[in-house]
Motif scaffolding. Sequence first.
Motif, PDB file in Angstrom:
ATOM      1  N   ARG A  20      65.106 -13.105 110.058  1.00 52.92           N
ATOM      2  CA  ARG A  20      65.812 -12.818 108.801  1.00 52.92           C
ATOM      3  C   ARG A  20      66.164 -11.332 108.704  1.00 52.92           C
ATOM      4  O   ARG A  20      67.233 -10.955 108.217  1.00 52.92           O
ATOM      5  CB  ARG A  20      64.931 -13.242 107.614  1.00 52.92           C
ATOM      6  N   LEU A  23      69.111 -10.666 111.032  1.00 53.87           N
ATOM      7  CA  LEU A  23      70.331 -11.231 110.446  1.00 53.87           C
ATOM      8  C   LEU A  23      70.788 -10.398 109.244  1.00 53.87           C
ATOM      9  O   LEU A  23      71.991 -10.185 109.032  1.00 53.87           O
ATOM     10  CB  LEU A  23      70.093 -12.689 110.043  1.00 53.87           C
ATOM     11  N   SER A  24      69.823  -9.945 108.457  1.00 55.69           N
ATOM     12  CA  SER A  24      70.159  -9.102 107.309  1.00 55.69           C
ATOM     13  C   SER A  24      70.792  -7.790 107.771  1.00 55.69           C
ATOM     14  O   SER A  24      71.750  -7.294 107.179  1.00 55.69           O
ATOM     15  CB  SER A  24      68.895  -8.824 106.486  1.00 55.69           C
ATOM     16  N   TYR A  25      70.234  -7.223 108.845  1.00 58.07           N
ATOM     17  CA  TYR A  25      70.762  -5.964 109.391  1.00 58.07           C
ATOM     18  C   TYR A  25      72.173  -6.177 109.925  1.00 58.07           C
ATOM     19  O   TYR A  25      73.072  -5.349 109.726  1.00 58.07           O
ATOM     20  CB  TYR A  25      69.828  -5.462 110.486  1.00 58.07           C
ATOM     21  N   GLU A  26      72.360  -7.324 110.618  1.00 61.01           N
ATOM     22  CA  GLU A  26      73.690  -7.628 111.132  1.00 61.01           C
ATOM     23  C   GLU A  26      74.684  -7.793 109.982  1.00 61.01           C
ATOM     24  O   GLU A  26      75.853  -7.379 110.089  1.00 61.01           O
ATOM     25  CB  GLU A  26      73.656  -8.910 111.973  1.00 61.01           C
ATOM     26  N   ASP A  27      74.232  -8.386 108.902  1.00 60.69           N
ATOM     27  CA  ASP A  27      75.110  -8.589 107.746  1.00 60.69           C
ATOM     28  C   ASP A  27      75.549  -7.243 107.170  1.00 60.69           C
ATOM     29  O   ASP A  27      76.721  -7.056 106.800  1.00 60.69           O
ATOM     30  CB  ASP A  27      74.391  -9.422 106.684  1.00 60.69           C
ATOM     31  N   LYS A  28      74.610  -6.309 107.104  1.00 58.71           N
ATOM     32  CA  LYS A  28      74.953  -4.972 106.598  1.00 58.71           C
ATOM     33  C   LYS A  28      75.953  -4.285 107.521  1.00 58.71           C
ATOM     34  O   LYS A  28      76.936  -3.677 107.069  1.00 58.71           O
ATOM     35  CB  LYS A  28      73.692  -4.119 106.465  1.00 58.71           C
ATOM     36  N   LYS A  30      78.004  -5.752 109.517  1.00 55.53           N
ATOM     37  CA  LYS A  30      79.266  -6.480 109.397  1.00 55.53           C
ATOM     38  C   LYS A  30      80.066  -5.997 108.186  1.00 55.53           C
ATOM     39  O   LYS A  30      81.284  -5.807 108.260  1.00 55.53           O
ATOM     40  CB  LYS A  30      78.973  -7.980 109.294  1.00 55.53           C
ATOM     41  N   ARG A  31      79.344  -5.788 107.059  1.00 58.15           N
ATOM     42  CA  ARG A  31      80.042  -5.313 105.862  1.00 58.15           C
ATOM     43  C   ARG A  31      80.606  -3.894 106.068  1.00 58.15           C
ATOM     44  O   ARG A  31      81.702  -3.578 105.605  1.00 58.15           O
ATOM     45  CB  ARG A  31      79.094  -5.351 104.664  1.00 58.15           C
ATOM     46  N   GLU A  34      83.744  -4.360 108.113  1.00 56.63           N
ATOM     47  CA  GLU A  34      84.857  -4.874 107.312  1.00 56.63           C
ATOM     48  C   GLU A  34      85.474  -3.783 106.447  1.00 56.63           C
ATOM     49  O   GLU A  34      86.692  -3.742 106.245  1.00 56.63           O
ATOM     50  CB  GLU A  34      84.371  -6.048 106.452  1.00 56.63           C
ATOM     51  N   LYS A  39      86.661  -6.148 113.127  1.00 58.63           N
ATOM     52  CA  LYS A  39      85.687  -7.223 113.228  1.00 58.63           C
ATOM     53  C   LYS A  39      84.563  -6.834 114.187  1.00 58.63           C
ATOM     54  O   LYS A  39      84.786  -6.160 115.179  1.00 58.63           O
ATOM     55  CB  LYS A  39      86.352  -8.500 113.717  1.00 58.63           C
TER      56      LYS A  39
END
Length: 245
Positions: A20, A23-28, A30-31, A34, A39
């Motif tokens: 988790r 994945l949370s780090y990847e989400d940050k 990714k944002r 963006e 991408k």
Amino acid sequence: RSYIAALVKDYRKDDNSWERFILSYEDKVKRFSEELNFKTRFDTGLEKPLKSILLTIASIKEDKERLTEELREKNVEIKYLSSELNRTRGKEASLKGELEAEKRRETKIKRIELLFDPSEAIVIREGPDVMLRLVGLSFAPGKAEIEAEYFRLLTKVQRAIREFPDCRVVIEGHTDSIGHESINMQLSTKRASAVKTYLLANMGLPDTGIGVVGYGESRPISSNENKAGRSRNRRIDVVLEIVGD
């Protein structure tokens, strides 16, 4: 350091916590990507996306510095162009003023020209000045008194002078070559002074506003070998030294 230690201790309790976290780090990441308009792929880990982010930020900083410099140069150029525009407008205003002054001057000179018949005076332009050659004014031989028949002509001279109230007036006396040179010089000065006295008495001008010069026989405009030429040489010239409109 205590925050990291506590976080590691907490994630050790649950194996799924690390997943988790990643994945949370990847989400940050990714944002962030963006926001920077590209991408992100995590198939090789986080290092490549983070490097791309850093390179993009560096590029943005370079663009900002370049745009800042360009803006500074444009501001300098705008300031210069504004100065040139003001200078050009100043020249245009000055030129317009000069043209308007010249137009007023020409109008006044035209009025002066219309004052006199050819038998009375010839209006001659000498650069910025105007000369009134009083061909209709004569003196008795050896005399400097103005006869009454010439008062009308001198009244017109007064009207011509009033067209340029700020001008300096110089009255020039001239004679032919008959007689002694020194006597002719004195006579030309007396005749010019007589005209000055008449103008002062009838115009209310200050004495300093009218100058007198006697040239005697030194400036002939015609031959002294015949009667007609000598007659033209015996003359009064009134010069209006125009300093403005």
